[in-house]
Scaffold this active site. Structure first.
Site, PDB file in Angstrom:
ATOM      1  N   HIS A 165     -35.729  42.375 -22.461  1.00  0.00           N
ATOM      2  CA  HIS A 165     -34.325  42.121 -22.170  1.00  0.00           C
ATOM      3  C   HIS A 165     -33.477  42.430 -23.407  1.00  0.00           C
ATOM      4  O   HIS A 165     -33.865  42.094 -24.533  1.00  0.00           O
ATOM      5  CB  HIS A 165     -34.099  40.655 -21.789  1.00  0.00           C
ATOM      6  CG  HIS A 165     -34.641  40.270 -20.456  1.00  0.00           C
ATOM      7  ND1 HIS A 165     -35.186  41.157 -19.567  1.00  0.00           N
ATOM      8  CD2 HIS A 165     -34.706  39.047 -19.848  1.00  0.00           C
ATOM      9  CE1 HIS A 165     -35.561  40.501 -18.470  1.00  0.00           C
ATOM     10  NE2 HIS A 165     -35.278  39.233 -18.623  1.00  0.00           N
ATOM     11  N   SER A 196     -54.012  33.481  -3.113  1.00  0.00           N
ATOM     12  CA  SER A 196     -54.601  34.082  -4.310  1.00  0.00           C
ATOM     13  C   SER A 196     -55.895  33.414  -4.740  1.00  0.00           C
ATOM     14  O   SER A 196     -56.581  33.914  -5.639  1.00  0.00           O
ATOM     15  CB  SER A 196     -53.595  34.032  -5.470  1.00  0.00           C
ATOM     16  OG  SER A 196     -52.440  34.780  -5.170  1.00  0.00           O
ATOM     17  N   LYS A 210     -26.912  29.876 -15.509  1.00  0.00           N
ATOM     18  CA  LYS A 210     -28.022  29.294 -16.267  1.00  0.00           C
ATOM     19  C   LYS A 210     -27.761  29.408 -17.761  1.00  0.00           C
ATOM     20  O   LYS A 210     -27.961  28.448 -18.523  1.00  0.00           O
ATOM     21  CB  LYS A 210     -29.335  30.015 -15.925  1.00  0.00           C
ATOM     22  CG  LYS A 210     -29.926  29.702 -14.571  1.00  0.00           C
ATOM     23  CD  LYS A 210     -31.148  30.578 -14.311  1.00  0.00           C
ATOM     24  CE  LYS A 210     -31.632  30.480 -12.889  1.00  0.00           C
ATOM     25  NZ  LYS A 210     -32.764  31.409 -12.617  1.00  0.00           N
ATOM     26  N   THR A 213     -51.605  34.179 -11.296  1.00  0.00           N
ATOM     27  CA  THR A 213     -51.709  35.585 -10.879  1.00  0.00           C
ATOM     28  C   THR A 213     -50.388  36.338 -11.025  1.00  0.00           C
ATOM     29  O   THR A 213     -50.329  37.540 -10.776  1.00  0.00           O
ATOM     30  CB  THR A 213     -52.180  35.682  -9.410  1.00  0.00           C
ATOM     31  OG1 THR A 213     -51.262  34.964  -8.576  1.00  0.00           O
ATOM     32  CG2 THR A 213     -53.575  35.089  -9.248  1.00  0.00           C
ATOM     33  N   GLY A 214     -49.333  35.643 -11.428  1.00  0.00           N
ATOM     34  CA  GLY A 214     -48.047  36.287 -11.634  1.00  0.00           C
ATOM     35  C   GLY A 214     -47.941  36.897 -13.021  1.00  0.00           C
ATOM     36  O   GLY A 214     -48.803  36.709 -13.879  1.00  0.00           O
ATOM     37  N   ALA A 215     -46.855  37.627 -13.246  1.00  0.00           N
ATOM     38  CA  ALA A 215     -46.671  38.313 -14.523  1.00  0.00           C
ATOM     39  C   ALA A 215     -46.616  37.333 -15.684  1.00  0.00           C
ATOM     40  O   ALA A 215     -47.229  37.545 -16.735  1.00  0.00           O
ATOM     41  CB  ALA A 215     -45.400  39.162 -14.475  1.00  0.00           C
ATOM     42  N   VAL A 216     -45.876  36.229 -15.521  1.00  0.00           N
ATOM     43  CA  VAL A 216     -45.773  35.239 -16.599  1.00  0.00           C
ATOM     44  C   VAL A 216     -47.084  34.477 -16.750  1.00  0.00           C
ATOM     45  O   VAL A 216     -47.537  34.227 -17.870  1.00  0.00           O
ATOM     46  CB  VAL A 216     -44.603  34.273 -16.335  1.00  0.00           C
ATOM     47  CG1 VAL A 216     -44.597  33.147 -17.369  1.00  0.00           C
ATOM     48  CG2 VAL A 216     -43.280  35.023 -16.377  1.00  0.00           C
ATOM     49  N   SER A 263     -39.302  43.253 -14.961  1.00  0.00           N
ATOM     50  CA  SER A 263     -40.429  42.316 -15.009  1.00  0.00           C
ATOM     51  C   SER A 263     -39.967  40.868 -14.938  1.00  0.00           C
ATOM     52  O   SER A 263     -40.751  39.986 -14.610  1.00  0.00           O
ATOM     53  CB  SER A 263     -41.260  42.528 -16.281  1.00  0.00           C
ATOM     54  OG  SER A 263     -40.453  42.461 -17.439  1.00  0.00           O
ATOM     55  N   GLN A 320     -31.290  43.405 -18.367  1.00  0.00           N
ATOM     56  CA  GLN A 320     -32.561  42.739 -18.178  1.00  0.00           C
ATOM     57  C   GLN A 320     -33.579  43.588 -17.421  1.00  0.00           C
ATOM     58  O   GLN A 320     -33.266  44.204 -16.402  1.00  0.00           O
ATOM     59  CB  GLN A 320     -32.346  41.397 -17.458  1.00  0.00           C
ATOM     60  CG  GLN A 320     -31.511  40.441 -18.294  1.00  0.00           C
ATOM     61  CD  GLN A 320     -31.252  39.105 -17.618  1.00  0.00           C
ATOM     62  OE1 GLN A 320     -30.134  38.613 -17.648  1.00  0.00           O
ATOM     63  NE2 GLN A 320     -32.271  38.517 -17.017  1.00  0.00           N
ATOM     64  N   CYS A 327     -35.176  33.018 -19.717  1.00  0.00           N
ATOM     65  CA  CYS A 327     -35.575  34.023 -20.701  1.00  0.00           C
ATOM     66  C   CYS A 327     -34.399  34.514 -21.544  1.00  0.00           C
ATOM     67  O   CYS A 327     -34.504  34.633 -22.776  1.00  0.00           O
ATOM     68  CB  CYS A 327     -36.267  35.200 -20.017  1.00  0.00           C
ATOM     69  SG  CYS A 327     -35.386  35.841 -18.568  1.00  0.00           S
TER      70      CYS A 327
END
Length: 341
Positions: free
Chosen positions: A244, A41, A215, A12-15, A161, A158, A131
């Site tokens: 990005h 969810s 990272k 249910t997330g953006a990704v 989202s 960035q 990302c």
């Protein structure tokens, strides 16, 4: 053709939603698809190839019949459930940060280090890089192969989202409030994001770099298998919904002309060159939105270093920066002979 049972965790997330879209778009050989999320969810519906799929409770799900699990639920959730899925025989492709520095877990960008995937059976887990790291290294790999890169300096710009659906909503809400002369109350970010730029992505560490910046440092070294390469980043959140952008300075062992860099990039997999400065042709976040390629432009020699080269690198962070790279890893598993249950 062999077909596979696939579970998308964090559906249910953006990704997660983008993972479902890309699996359908690329016609991944799916036998059965499962959408998983938290109990809050469960019972909702998400789309897959024009079908509505009910979201199931991750905590109650049995992975023993799942061939491939695409995880993007947050590092804390992956820490608990990815090993459980892997122990049940599911090949886990995890989009969170939790496993990226585990020496027994490959950190894979298919265009950059596909050979690294071969060790995944040690843990049955493959990590998807950050990302910003993904788009940068897709662009730098052809140059690195021609003349090894010694040093990288990056500033990122960035999109919100990258933080998720609540951040997208916060930017939209704040923009409306400010244009209506109303006060804003930041909740997702520590400061107002609308019409602003925040030089903080994730929390600060003891060395004054943020976790996002470290990272990029640590992941680049692992993916390129080079602990000597020097990397320093500044990561900035900007009021853009998707895409990005990165300003990247590289120093190579041998000089490389901008024309040579363009030649190398023009034929590289996953790259779209947009580099005609005289005609204002260069990539922006809007150009990359909804696209799978990594866009490169503004290639020019560094005036301070004869071995230096500047690049402007742009990509849709939800697609190549997350969901697409995960699906490409799944495709790589299939190519290498993963057997369905």
């Amino acid at each position: 053709m062999k077909n596979y049972n696939v579970a998308v965790v964090g559906a249910t997330g953006a990704v997660g939603k983008t993972m479902l879209d890309i699996l359908s778009e690329r016609q991944f050989p799916v036998n059965k698809i499962y959408a998983l999320a938290s109990s809050r969810s469960a019972g909702r519906f998400v789309n897959f190839g024009g079908q509505r799929i009910e979201v199931l409770d991750l905590d109650k799900f049995d992975f023993s019949n799942i061939d491939i699990g695409l995880f993007s639920p947050g590092a804390g959730v992956s820490k608990i459930y990815a090993p459980k899925a892997a122990a049940a025989g599911c090949a886990v492709i995890d989009n969170t940060s939790f496993f990226r520095q585990d020496p027994e877990v490959p950190l894979v960008i298919p265009e950059v280090n596909p050979q690294a995937i071969d060790i995944y059976k040690k843990r049955n887990i493959i990590a998807n890089p950050n990302c910003s790291t993904i788009q940068m290294l897709v662009a730098l790999k052809p140059l690195h192969d021609f003349s090894p890169i010694k040093r990288v300096i990056i500033s990122t710009y960035q999109a919100v989202s990258g933080t998720g659906i609540p951040a997208i909503a916060e930017l939209a809400t704040q923009a409306k409030q400010l244009l209506s002369d109303q006060p804003v109350n930041p909740e997702v970010y520590p400061k107002q994001i609308a019409f602003n730029a925040l030089p903080q992505i994730d929390s600060f560490m003891d060395n004054s770099y943020t976790r996002e910046e470290m990272k990029m440092h640590n992941e680049t070294r692992k993916i390129l298998d080079d602990t000597e390469i020097m990397i320093s980043a500044t990561a900035v959140r900007v009021p853009v919904f998707h895409g990005h952008c990165e300003s990247v300075l590289i120093e190579t062992k041998q000089p490389m002309s901008p024309d040579k860099a363009r030649e190398l990039l023009s034929g590289a997999p996953g790259i779209k060159l947009m580099d005609d400065a005289k005609n204002s042709i260069y990539p922006t976040a809007i150009d990359a939105e909804g696209q799978d390629e990594v866009f490169v432009g503004r290639i020019r020699a560094d005036l301070s270093n004869p071995n230096g080269l500047w690049l402007w690198i742009v990509s849709d962070n939800l697609r190549k920066g997350a969901a697409l790279n995960s699906v490409q890893i799944a495709e790589l598993l299939v190519e290498k002979g993963l057997q369905p249950k």
